[in-house]
Design an enzyme around this catalytic site. Structure first.
Site, PDB file in Angstrom:
ATOM      1  N   ASP A 158     -24.003  -5.194   4.412  1.00 12.84           N
ATOM      2  CA  ASP A 158     -22.675  -4.742   4.011  1.00 12.84           C
ATOM      3  C   ASP A 158     -21.611  -5.821   4.236  1.00 12.84           C
ATOM      4  OD1 ASP A 158     -20.658  -2.898   3.308  1.00 12.84           O
ATOM      5  OD2 ASP A 158     -20.353  -2.368   5.408  1.00 12.84           O
ATOM      6  N   GLU A 402     -30.324  -3.442  12.321  1.00 17.79           N
ATOM      7  CA  GLU A 402     -30.728  -2.280  11.533  1.00 17.79           C
ATOM      8  C   GLU A 402     -31.867  -2.573  10.554  1.00 17.79           C
ATOM      9  OE1 GLU A 402     -27.373  -0.369   9.739  1.00 17.79           O
ATOM     10  OE2 GLU A 402     -26.493   0.170  11.660  1.00 17.79           O
ATOM     11  N   TYR A 455     -22.737   6.430  13.396  1.00 16.42           N
ATOM     12  CA  TYR A 455     -21.467   6.721  12.695  1.00 16.42           C
ATOM     13  C   TYR A 455     -21.285   8.221  12.544  1.00 16.42           C
ATOM     14  CZ  TYR A 455     -20.911   1.770  11.875  1.00 16.42           C
ATOM     15  OH  TYR A 455     -20.717   0.424  12.058  1.00 16.42           O
ATOM     16  N   GLU A 491     -22.480  -0.409  17.593  1.00 11.74           N
ATOM     17  CA  GLU A 491     -21.526  -0.179  16.498  1.00 11.74           C
ATOM     18  C   GLU A 491     -21.107   1.277  16.524  1.00 11.74           C
ATOM     19  OE1 GLU A 491     -22.719  -1.129  12.447  1.00 11.74           O
ATOM     20  OE2 GLU A 491     -23.591  -3.023  13.104  1.00 11.74           O
TER      21      GLU A 491
HETATM   22  C1  GCB Z   1     -23.698  -0.614   9.809  1.00 11.54           C
HETATM   23  C2  GCB Z   1     -23.985  -2.063   9.614  1.00 11.54           C
HETATM   24  C3  GCB Z   1     -22.740  -2.853   9.278  1.00 11.54           C
HETATM   25  C4  GCB Z   1     -21.889  -2.081   8.284  1.00 11.54           C
HETATM   26  C5  GCB Z   1     -21.453  -0.777   8.935  1.00 11.54           C
HETATM   27  C6  GCB Z   1     -20.634   0.086   7.969  1.00 11.54           C
HETATM   28  O1  GCB Z   1     -24.460   0.113  10.381  1.00 11.54           O
HETATM   29  O2  GCB Z   1     -24.672  -2.638  10.685  1.00 11.54           O
HETATM   30  O3  GCB Z   1     -23.131  -4.091   8.753  1.00 11.54           O
HETATM   31  O4  GCB Z   1     -20.791  -2.802   7.836  1.00 11.54           O
HETATM   32  O5  GCB Z   1     -22.584  -0.049   9.295  1.00 11.54           O
HETATM   33  O6  GCB Z   1     -19.411   0.031   8.015  1.00 11.54           O
HETATM   34  O7  GCB Z   1     -21.226   0.770   7.165  1.00 11.54           O
END
Ligand code: GCB
Length: 599
Positions: A158, A402, A455, A491
């Site tokens: 991403d 990931e 997330y 994250e």
């Molecule tokens: C993740 C990735 C990261 C993305 C982020 C997102 O899990 O490791 O590279 O930018 O999520 O914002 O989706």
């Protein structure tokens, strides 16, 4: 810069006696990504070969003393696959962005003083299932929907796949007998530290080496000789992270002097290396730096900026360190690839702790777990460790982000990469960052620290902040009960469009990003008393990505905008990080603007 058709035709181009431009020739700055420099959308999204060329005049004394001077051409990094010629002679080929490579060009340039040295570089940014990061080219063969030969590059990460010569290109010299590499490791107790060193010299077996270690006042505190040994430092000043000590980032200066007699001439090569004395240990619940528990309160970053893309940008680099210190961040992860050496130097100097990640991001396709990919991954780890092994700021290697680590071949793949990394550097823990289910992850048994991304209330249960406490607590408990290893929340985050407000908080507003942070923080505060050893926000700043329906001019999970202005979430994090720092018994340095939080 000469865009030159697709990679398919490279063989054809090179077999010609004389390489001619096959596309427009334009000025291109170095270091910079080429994508955003012009108004041409085809260059922005360009996939394939581009060519750079420059002529330089070398100092006469480099060229006359041809027997004893070695002239080297070094690239800090170029994305992705590079072939370099000097005066039409191929001198080096390198696979992979984000890491340096170099070539001895003495034999080509010496003997022709006054003649310009022509440096030509062919670069190809095509990613394949076996590159790091992996990618694939997809041809769109439906003639009713796409023009002939239409293809796209698919990536599974991403961030925008910026390309170009991203870091400085330098020419330097050494004597023909020279110090090729130095490896330093340190151990310490309260009153005495040992600095173990190994020096490799290339060009002759007949040489002498002398070493001296100076403190910051310039006083010699230890001396040694020979290619391997130990320096003893009494009452050492240890290298401490920012906010853990009043004088963070203390580095001694190791001077290594090599002398060799070659054909009656005395050759001397002197190399100076900053050395931070510190130890790193991992227990089942803690991460110890110099024997004291270290809690990562930091960020994930990107090398990313307007106009220059991933090109090194000194003002931006320094601005980012000022923001990190303003924020009270003590650490970051080099998501998702090694950052510029200039950035790493500042981490060492300021005491910003680094989880050093290789470009193993987006390893999702089954074919990316095969032997070809694995062998390349091992080489990339070698290059990364060779570059960063002596950095006190680097406390852990991350071999991937990931990956599809629940796939069966992931078990052997990660066992091998992690074992290789540990063999190259037994002094540091190794991890990779996972978003796989704790019960299915096949790489986790081999890591020293569990790094997990999640997330909640964003990609899962969007808009439902109330699920975070339960889901996050469950996440931590499941991982801990399975592995009894310390855990970093590597994250977590939410997109926010700066200036977009909503109360009650709705997704994409600044309020939602803040509220999401607070929900996570309440769980971190419980679990950091047990085995959670860190929290790294996604992301330090907004950054560019491929275009897509979930991206508004890129990823907006930054707590700073891409232009480095704080969003509301930055203030929430700042208050928290300074509060955590103040819980430790070591007082941080008092900087006027921070006194608010230090009282
Ligand atoms: C993740 C990735 C990261 C993305 C982020 C997102 O899990 O490791 O590279 O930018 O999520 O914002 O989706």
């Amino acid at each position: 810069l000469l865009p030159a058709g697709t990679g398919r035709f490279l063989g054809l181009i090179l077999s010609r006696a004389w390489i001619r431009p096959t596309g427009p020739v334009i000025d291109m700055p170095v270091p910079a990504s080429f994508n955003d420099i012009t108004q041409d959308p085809s260059l922005e999204n360009y996939i394939g070969w581009v060519w750079y060329e420059k002529e330089v005049l070398l100092p006469l004394r480099w060229l006359q003393d041809d027997l004893n001077t070695r002239v080297v051409l070094r690239f800090g990094s170029a994305h992705y696959y590079s072939i370099v010629w000097v005066n039409g002679v191929q001198v080096v080929e390198h696979e992979g962005g984000h890491l340096p490579f170099e070539a001895d060009i003495s034999s080509i340039v010496q003997g022709s003083p006054g003649i310009p040295c022509r440096i030509t570089v062919a670069l190809n940014n095509t990613l394949t299932p076996h590159t790091l990061p992996p990618g694939s080219i997809q041809y769109m063969n439906d003639k009713t929907r796409y023009p002939k030969n239409y293809f796209v590059q698919n990536i599974r990460f991403d961030f925008f796949n910026y390309a170009g010569i991203h870091r400085p290109v330098v020419l330097y010299t050494t004597p023909s007998v020279y110090i090729d590499d130095i490896t330093v490791t340190t151990t310490s107790s309260e009153s005495v530290a040992m600095v173990q060193y190994q020096v490799s010299v290339v060009g002759s077996t007949l040489y002498s080496l002398s070493l001296s270690l100076r403190d910051q006042e310039g006083k010699v505190v230890a001396t040694g000789d020979g290619p391997a040994g130990e320096l003893k430092v009494l009452n050492p000043n240890l290298w401490w992270p920012y906010l853990m000590h009043k004088n963070p980032g203390y580095r001694y200066c190791l001077e290594v002097k090599m002398q060799a007699q070659v054909n009656g001439a005395l050759l001397e090569d002197v190399y100076t290396l900053p050395v931070g004395i510190r130890t790193v240990h991992v227990t089942s619940t803690q991460f110890l730096i110099n024997g004291r528990p270290f809690y990562f309160h930091g960020v994930n970053k990107h090398e990313d900026a307007d106009i220059r893309g991933k090109g090194l940008d000194w003002p931006l680099v320094v601005k980012d360190f000022n923001l990190l210190r303003w924020l009270g961040a003590n650490s970051f992860r080099t998501s998702h690839y090694p950052y510029a050496e200039e950035i790493m130097d500042l981490c060492d100097a300021y005491g910003i702790v680094v989880i050093d990640e290789c470009p193993g991001v987006g390893i999702k396709m089954p074919e990316s777990f095969g032997n070809k990919s694995l062998q390349h991954h091992l080489v990339v780890m070698e290059e990364l460790i060779r570059r960063d092994k002596n950095r006190p700021s680097v406390v852990m290697w991350s071999v991937a982000n990931e990956p599809a680590s629940e796939l069966p071949p992931a078990a052997y793949y990660f066992k091998t990469v992690i074992a290789h990394t540990k063999a190259l550097d037994p002094s540091r823990p190794v991890t990779f960052v996972t978003d796989a289910n704790y019960a299915l992850d096949r790489g986790a048994p081999d890591v020293d620290v569990i790094c997990v991304n999640s997330y909640f209330s964003w990609y899962h249960d969007p808009g439902h902040l109330e699920v975070i406490p339960l889901q996050l607590t469950t996440q931590f408990e499941n991982w801990y009960k399975t592995y009894q290893k310390p855990i970093i929340q590597s994250e977590y985050g939410a997109d926010s469009v700066p200036g977009l407000h909503s109360d009650p908080p709705l997704m994409f507003s600044e309020e939602y990003q803040k509220a999401m942070l607070r929900e996570y923080h309440s769980v971190f505060d419980k679990k950091r008393k047990e085995y959670v050893i860190g929290e790294l926000i996604w992301n330090f700043a907004d950054f560019m990505t491929n275009q897509g329906t979930t991206r508004v001019l890129g990823n907006k999970k930054g707590i700073f905008t891409r232009q480095r202005q704080p969003k509301s979430a930055a203030f929430v994090l700042r208050e928290r990080y300074w509060k955590i720092a103040n819980e430790s018994s070591c007082l941080p340095p008092i900087i006027e603007s921070h006194t608010l939080f230090l009282k």
